[in-house]
Design a protein around this motif. Structure first.
Motif, mmCIF file in Angstrom:
data_model
loop_
_atom_site.group_PDB
_atom_site.id
_atom_site.type_symbol
_atom_site.label_atom_id
_atom_site.label_comp_id
_atom_site.label_asym_id
_atom_site.label_seq_id
_atom_site.Cartn_x
_atom_site.Cartn_y
_atom_site.Cartn_z
ATOM 1 N N TYR A 50 0.852 -1.187 0.000
ATOM 2 C CA TYR A 50 0.000 0.000 0.000
ATOM 3 C C TYR A 50 0.890 1.241 0.000
ATOM 4 C CZ TYR A 50 -2.385 3.829 2.440
ATOM 5 O OH TYR A 50 -2.859 5.057 2.816
ATOM 6 N N TYR A 51 0.520 2.190 -0.844
ATOM 7 C CA TYR A 51 1.122 3.520 -0.762
ATOM 8 C C TYR A 51 0.072 4.533 -1.194
ATOM 9 C CZ TYR A 51 1.701 4.255 -5.814
ATOM 10 O OH TYR A 51 1.472 4.471 -7.143
ATOM 11 N N ALA A 91 2.037 7.789 2.685
ATOM 12 C CA ALA A 91 1.768 6.550 3.406
ATOM 13 C C ALA A 91 2.340 5.384 2.607
ATOM 14 C CB ALA A 91 0.273 6.359 3.616
ATOM 15 N N GLY A 128 2.758 1.065 3.148
ATOM 16 C CA GLY A 128 2.436 -0.038 4.038
ATOM 17 C C GLY A 128 2.629 -1.381 3.374
ATOM 18 N N LEU A 156 -6.986 -0.415 5.448
ATOM 19 C CA LEU A 156 -5.958 0.514 5.914
ATOM 20 C C LEU A 156 -5.990 1.812 5.116
ATOM 21 C CD1 LEU A 156 -3.593 0.703 7.932
ATOM 22 C CD2 LEU A 156 -2.114 -0.172 6.127
ATOM 23 N N HIS A 157 -6.155 1.671 3.793
ATOM 24 C CA HIS A 157 -6.223 2.854 2.934
ATOM 25 C C HIS A 157 -7.399 3.740 3.339
ATOM 26 C CE1 HIS A 157 -7.698 5.022 -0.655
ATOM 27 N NE2 HIS A 157 -6.404 5.135 -0.976
ATOM 28 N N LEU A 184 3.478 0.031 8.563
ATOM 29 C CA LEU A 184 2.982 1.283 7.973
ATOM 30 C C LEU A 184 3.951 2.407 8.292
ATOM 31 C CD1 LEU A 184 0.669 2.638 6.403
ATOM 32 C CD2 LEU A 184 -0.449 3.067 8.602
ATOM 33 N N GLN A 204 7.613 -0.677 9.348
ATOM 34 C CA GLN A 204 7.925 -0.711 7.921
ATOM 35 C C GLN A 204 9.441 -0.619 7.717
ATOM 36 O OE1 GLN A 204 6.031 -1.247 5.390
ATOM 37 N NE2 GLN A 204 7.399 -0.717 3.716
#
Length: 693
Positions: free
Chosen positions: A473-474, A492, A494, A510-511, A565, A584
């Protein structure tokens, strides 16, 4: 009509179109090649070239057409197989026997011709030897007076008729002593050659002034020192050839060699290449009619040795024989042709031929019976496959036999029974694949669609899943009041534990949570001016947001689910990056002096332990500094040399530090792919780059 021709042309294969073009070129060049000029010669060469290329292309094309049309049927394949296995050896054997018999018959005929000529030569040599020995003894007598110009033939016992025909010439000390009357005083019918015959004498076929002779030379020394040379010659004419070909057919020597050199097969012989030789054709005998259908003509060609009379050069004279097997059979069994044994052999051969024909017919009948059994089973299998293809999964083959093909039919029945279950499983798999495709599209919308641009900072991010959906995730969140320029940016990065759908769902959660907390902070800070600083401290601090996210994930997900994260806020005015890292891999800041800052302050992963607190830290970005955020899919792939690692990542970024960020990202991915090689991508790959400008 032109549209149909174009469609047909496109439907042809490349080889078919090439054959059509070569055929057209071949037919076009043919009339041009008939011209007797330079253009015709060039066209003739191209015509031969096009014909050869056409032949090379037609052979594989014909084989493919035969396989596609005729050999598609198993029945035809088996028929051809039986013919190749059963008939081809018979044809080859019979062909070999016939060719061998033809060659043996022709060679036997040539041998008979050569043997009969050699018999005459041996007889001439014997007569020569007797004459030379007798004359040497006569010369040795004291009372014999040698008059080389008036020698009495009666002293030698020679026949006057032979002398008149010019068959014998005698020389004493290489001077003519006795010649034929019509030969004159200077030379015999052949003359005495300049070369010396061997000690045992000479006899053979010779050529002199374009005519062939049977000649013999014998030399003897008398006791008083004289050298006696006897030359006997007979013109090789039709009379001798008639005797030679008696009972054989027709025999010919040197046919059609006088006019050209190199225009026929016989031009390969030395005699035909001599420009000073004009040889007359000599033949004899008659070609008889056939006794039966098998009494075919036997035409054979060979050579027999010949000597040039003037120079003693060895040449070859071509000889042809036209005969028939019946004549050669008579010559071969001339003694016992009417006996009991030849008749017995003939009957035995007939019986063997009939027996072999019966065996061949029986083998063919049995092969056809076996073929019908095989093709029936294959036909049932083919009909069953057609039924299955139409969706009739309940179709079964009726099996009554117990051979291997019957077992194959039973196996097909079992297969069709399980095919329906496999089809249902396939449909379920396709449904899940469609759902994964939808999930992939939804997840792709969660990532920033384009690179975000704000003053003083370039941004770029990329995520490449290891499977259909990603657990990485970004996100980029721009802080901007309505009508105002951007004041800051949220970053962000993750990584969700696990892979596949479960990780993708947790990534979406999470997003949503990160964006929800950010938007909530904006809503709370705008209407309450007095409490604005407090709200910004509560919600804009990365550490506070990580604490809230940790509590939310811990209480709403399974215990084994967690995420790493990294949250950061960039203040545009101060070029200051405030961050907090929850487990992270620490992002790196690559400075212009090649020093590296690791952003590792924060706490443990989110969603694993309740009520965790996370620290904040900050770093000021200078012009040219590059922020590098990445997941473990970038640094942990391994090969025989170990992990890719942070060191190689920094080397690639530093090498292309002055290039646009998307170029740096592409180079990192290219280096990573080269490191992984042909192996499967082990984990999701996420890379986020930011550069102060």
């Amino acid at each position: 009509m032109s549209v149909d021709l174009k469609g047909a042309w496109r439907s042809w294969s490349v080889l078919t179109r090439l054959i059509a073009l070569l055929t057209a070129l071949f037919l076009l060049l043919w009339p041009i090649s008939l011209l007797q000029n330079a253009l015709g010669n060039t066209a003739r060469d191209l015509w031969f070239l096009a014909g050869g290329a056409l032949l090379v292309c037609v052979i594989p094309w014909g084989i493919r057409q035969a396989r596609m049309r005729f050999l598609w049927s198993l029945r035809n394949k088996l028929a051809i197989t039986y013919l190749l296995i059963g008939l081809a050896p018979v044809v080859l054997f019979v062909t070999l026997v016939l060719v061998s018999a033809y060659v043996a018959a022709g060679q036997f005929a040539i041998h008979l011709v050569a043997q009969r000529i050699q018999t005459q030569l041996d007889q001439m040599q014997t007569e020569n030897t007797d004459c030379a020995v007798h004359f040497a003894r006569v010369l040795a007598r004291p009372e014999t007076k040698v008059d080389q110009h008036n020698l009495d033939p009666s002293l030698l016992g020679l026949d006057k008729a032979e002398m008149e025909r010019g068959q014998v010439a005698i020389f004493i000390d290489r001077l003519p002593a006795l010649l034929a009357p019509e030969a004159g005083m200077e030379h015999s019918p052949l003359g005495l050659p300049d070369w010396t015959p061997p000690r045992e004498g000479f006899h053979g076929i010779v050529i002199d002034d374009g005519r062939l002779y049977l000649a013999a030379i014998t030399q003897r020394h008398s006791r008083n020192g004289h050298v006696v040379t006897v030359v006997r010659s007979v013109p090789l004419d039709r009379h001798i050839m008639e005797l030679t070909a008696l009972g054989l057919g027709r025999a010919s020597l040197v046919p059609a060699l006088a006019e050209s050199t190199g225009s026929s097969l016989r031009s390969n012989f030395t005699l035909a290449r001599r420009s000073d030789v004009n040889v007359q054709s000599v033949s004899g005998g008659t070609f008889p009619g056939a006794v039966n259908l098998l009494d075919v003509p036997v035409h054979f060609f060979s050579t027999i040795p010949m000597t040039v009379w003037d120079t003693a050069a060895k040449e070859n004279v071509p000889v042809e024989v036209d005969s028939r097997p019946s004549l050669l059979y008579t010559q071969l069994f001339a003694v016992s042709i009417e006996g009991l044994m030849p008749e017995f052999i003939r009957l035995l051969l007939i019986v063997l031929c009939i027996l072999f024909a019966f065996i061949e017919a029986f083998a063919l009948y049995m092969a056809m019976r076996l073929s019908s059994t095989i093709t029936a089973s294959v036909s049932d299998l083919y009909a069953a496959t057609q039924a299955i293809d139409r969706g009739e999964l309940a179709h079964r083959i009726r099996v009554t036999r117990t051979d291997q093909l019957a077992e194959l039919s039973r196996a097909f029945n079992r297969m069709s029974g399980s095919l329906q279950r496999l089809l249902a499983e396939q449909q379920e798999k396709e449904r899940m694949q469609n759902e994964l495709s939808i999930a992939q599209e939804v997840q792709a919308n969660l990532f920033p669609s384009v690179d975000v641009k704000i003053p003083s900072l370039e941004l770029h991010g990329v995520c490449r899943p290891a499977r259909t959906v990603s657990g990485d995730y970004y996100d980029f969140l721009v802080y901007q009041d309505e009508g105002q320029p951007p004041s800051g940016l949220g970053i962000a990065i993750g990584d969700i534990s696990g892979k596949g759908i479960s990780a993708a769902l947790l990534m979406a959660t999470l997003h949503s949570a990160v964006r929800a907390y950010r938007f909530a902070s904006e809503e709370l800070s705008q209407p309450i001016h007095a409490a604005q600083d407090h709200c910004e401290d509560l919600f804009d601090s990365p550490g506070h947001i990580l604490g809230l996210l940790n509590r939310h994930l811990y209480r709403s997900t399974q215990p084994e689910k967690y995420a790493t994260l990294f949250l950061a806020q960039y203040d545009i005015a101060r070029s200051r990056l405030t961050y907090s890292n929850a487990g992270q891999l620490p992002p790196l800041v690559l400075c212009r002096d090649r020093s590296v800052h690791r952003l590792d302050k924060g706490g443990t992963v989110v969603g694993l332990i309740d009520n965790m607190e996370y620290m904040d830290d900050a770093v000021t970005l200078q012009v040219g500094d590059i922020f590098i955020g990445y997941s473990d899919g970038v640094t942990e792939p391994e090969n025989d040399f170990g992990e890719f690692g942070e060191h190689r990542l920094l080397e690639v970024v530093w090498r292309y530090r002055n290039e646009p960020l998307h170029v740096i990202s592409a180079q990192v991915l290219q280096a990573l792919d080269a490191w992984i090689g042909d192996a499967e991508q082990p984990d999701d790959i996420t890379l986020v780059l930011a550069r102060r400008v």
